[in-house]
Design an enzyme around this catalytic site. Structure first.
Site, PDB file in Angstrom:
ATOM      1  N   ASP A 254       7.741  -6.136  -1.850  1.00 31.97           N
ATOM      2  CA  ASP A 254       7.947  -7.307  -2.694  1.00 31.97           C
ATOM      3  C   ASP A 254       9.421  -7.680  -2.861  1.00 31.97           C
ATOM      4  O   ASP A 254       9.727  -8.804  -3.266  1.00 31.97           O
ATOM      5  CB  ASP A 254       7.299  -7.095  -4.070  1.00 31.97           C
ATOM      6  CG  ASP A 254       5.799  -7.330  -4.039  1.00 31.97           C
ATOM      7  OD1 ASP A 254       5.317  -7.963  -3.078  1.00 31.97           O
ATOM      8  OD2 ASP A 254       5.101  -6.881  -4.967  1.00 31.97           O
TER       9      ASP A 254
ATOM     10  N   LYS B 162      -9.105 -15.696  -7.869  1.00 37.25           N
ATOM     11  CA  LYS B 162      -9.058 -14.438  -8.602  1.00 37.25           C
ATOM     12  C   LYS B 162      -9.445 -14.667 -10.059  1.00 37.25           C
ATOM     13  O   LYS B 162      -9.082 -15.686 -10.652  1.00 37.25           O
ATOM     14  CB  LYS B 162      -7.658 -13.825  -8.547  1.00 37.25           C
ATOM     15  CG  LYS B 162      -7.230 -13.365  -7.163  1.00 37.25           C
ATOM     16  CD  LYS B 162      -5.827 -12.764  -7.188  1.00 37.25           C
ATOM     17  CE  LYS B 162      -5.392 -12.311  -5.801  1.00 37.25           C
ATOM     18  NZ  LYS B 162      -4.010 -11.761  -5.820  1.00 37.25           N
TER      19      LYS B 162
ATOM     20  N   HIS C 264       1.647 -12.915  -4.889  1.00 44.22           N
ATOM     21  CA  HIS C 264       0.823 -12.718  -3.705  1.00 44.22           C
ATOM     22  C   HIS C 264      -0.271 -13.774  -3.579  1.00 44.22           C
ATOM     23  O   HIS C 264      -0.723 -14.346  -4.576  1.00 44.22           O
ATOM     24  CB  HIS C 264       0.153 -11.340  -3.756  1.00 44.22           C
ATOM     25  CG  HIS C 264       1.099 -10.204  -3.899  1.00 44.22           C
ATOM     26  ND1 HIS C 264       0.775  -9.051  -4.573  1.00 44.22           N
ATOM     27  CD2 HIS C 264       2.380 -10.036  -3.465  1.00 44.22           C
ATOM     28  CE1 HIS C 264       1.804  -8.214  -4.541  1.00 44.22           C
ATOM     29  NE2 HIS C 264       2.787  -8.795  -3.876  1.00 44.22           N
TER      30      HIS C 264
ATOM     31  N   TYR D 194      -9.219  -7.158 -11.362  1.00 42.08           N
ATOM     32  CA  TYR D 194      -9.449  -8.535 -10.929  1.00 42.08           C
ATOM     33  C   TYR D 194     -10.536  -8.615  -9.869  1.00 42.08           C
ATOM     34  O   TYR D 194     -10.758  -7.686  -9.099  1.00 42.08           O
ATOM     35  CB  TYR D 194      -8.167  -9.200 -10.433  1.00 42.08           C
ATOM     36  CG  TYR D 194      -7.453  -8.550  -9.268  1.00 42.08           C
ATOM     37  CD1 TYR D 194      -7.560  -9.080  -7.983  1.00 42.08           C
ATOM     38  CD2 TYR D 194      -6.646  -7.441  -9.460  1.00 42.08           C
ATOM     39  CE1 TYR D 194      -6.873  -8.513  -6.918  1.00 42.08           C
ATOM     40  CE2 TYR D 194      -5.957  -6.872  -8.409  1.00 42.08           C
ATOM     41  CZ  TYR D 194      -6.075  -7.398  -7.132  1.00 42.08           C
ATOM     42  OH  TYR D 194      -5.400  -6.842  -6.076  1.00 42.08           O
TER      43      TYR D 194
END
Length: 206
Positions: free
Chosen positions: A187, A89, A79, A149
């Site tokens: 996904d 991130k 992603h 995250y």
């Protein structure tokens, strides 16, 4: 290790007073090892310091924290978000064990399509920083894992992008059999890298 081995991690360490920075074969993503203070009571460490992060890694401001809990075989990825809401991130595992992957999707980059894979666990306390311009994914290797995250831009569904986890062009070894991989319905439909929305290498993403 060959410099062009996209599965390798180049163990160049930058020891600072606050953290240990391990550079990878791709410019940008780095592994961060915090300084752990332990005794017979347990341990303590600073999981994040804005001052130290800016001094040792990159000057950016994280605005959103996310957490997920997943069972063995769950694979989330690959992603990213496109401009104007591209995200850096900073990821880590609270408990369990995952293989975390960053893929360079900056068109024109000398490492375009290559990736770095890092094992993050609740025991090694490692963190992995992914700058903007990279697709991100992870798979759970333990019975379950709690994954956290930080992002330096807010979630923007209109800017979502993705690449199929098992695109042969990427050559990612996810460390578990494909038959054990558990995906969201979304996904399973991600495009191949050649069909995905891409960043431009010379684009200023910050």
């Amino acid at each position: 290790m060959p410099a062009n081995d996209k599965k390798s991690i180049r163990t160049i360490h930058q020891q600072t007073q606050d953290m240990n920075i391990i550079k990878t074969d791709i410019e940008g993503p780095v592994i961060i090892e915090p300084k752990i203070f332990g005794d017979d009571r347990g341990y303590f460490f600073e999981s994040y310091s804005q001052r130290d992060f800016e001094k040792n890694v990159l000057k950016t401001v994280f605005v959103q924290d996310n957490e997920s809990k997943s069972k063995f075989g769950v694979l989330r990825g690959l992603h990213y978000q496109m401009p104007p809401h591209a995200q850096s991130k900073l990821v880590r595992v609270i408990s369990g064990r995952v293989l975390d992957v960053a893929v360079d999707i900056r068109k024109g980059s000398p490492t375009f399509g290559k990736h770095v894979a890092v094992e993050l666990t609740g025991e090694n306390h490692r963190q992995f920083f992914l700058p903007r311009g990279f697709a991100h994914g992870f798979v759970v290797l333990s019975e379950e894992a709690v994954f956290q995250y930080k992002c330096d831009n807010y979630y923007a569904p209109d800017c979502e992008g993705a690449v199929l986890w098992n695109d042969p062009a990427l050559g990612i070894d996810w460390k578990i059999p494909a038959t054990d991989v558990i995906l969201s319905d979304k996904d399973t439909k991600n495009p191949l890298l050649k069909d995905a929305k891409l960043f431009e290498y010379n684009e200023n993403l910050y």
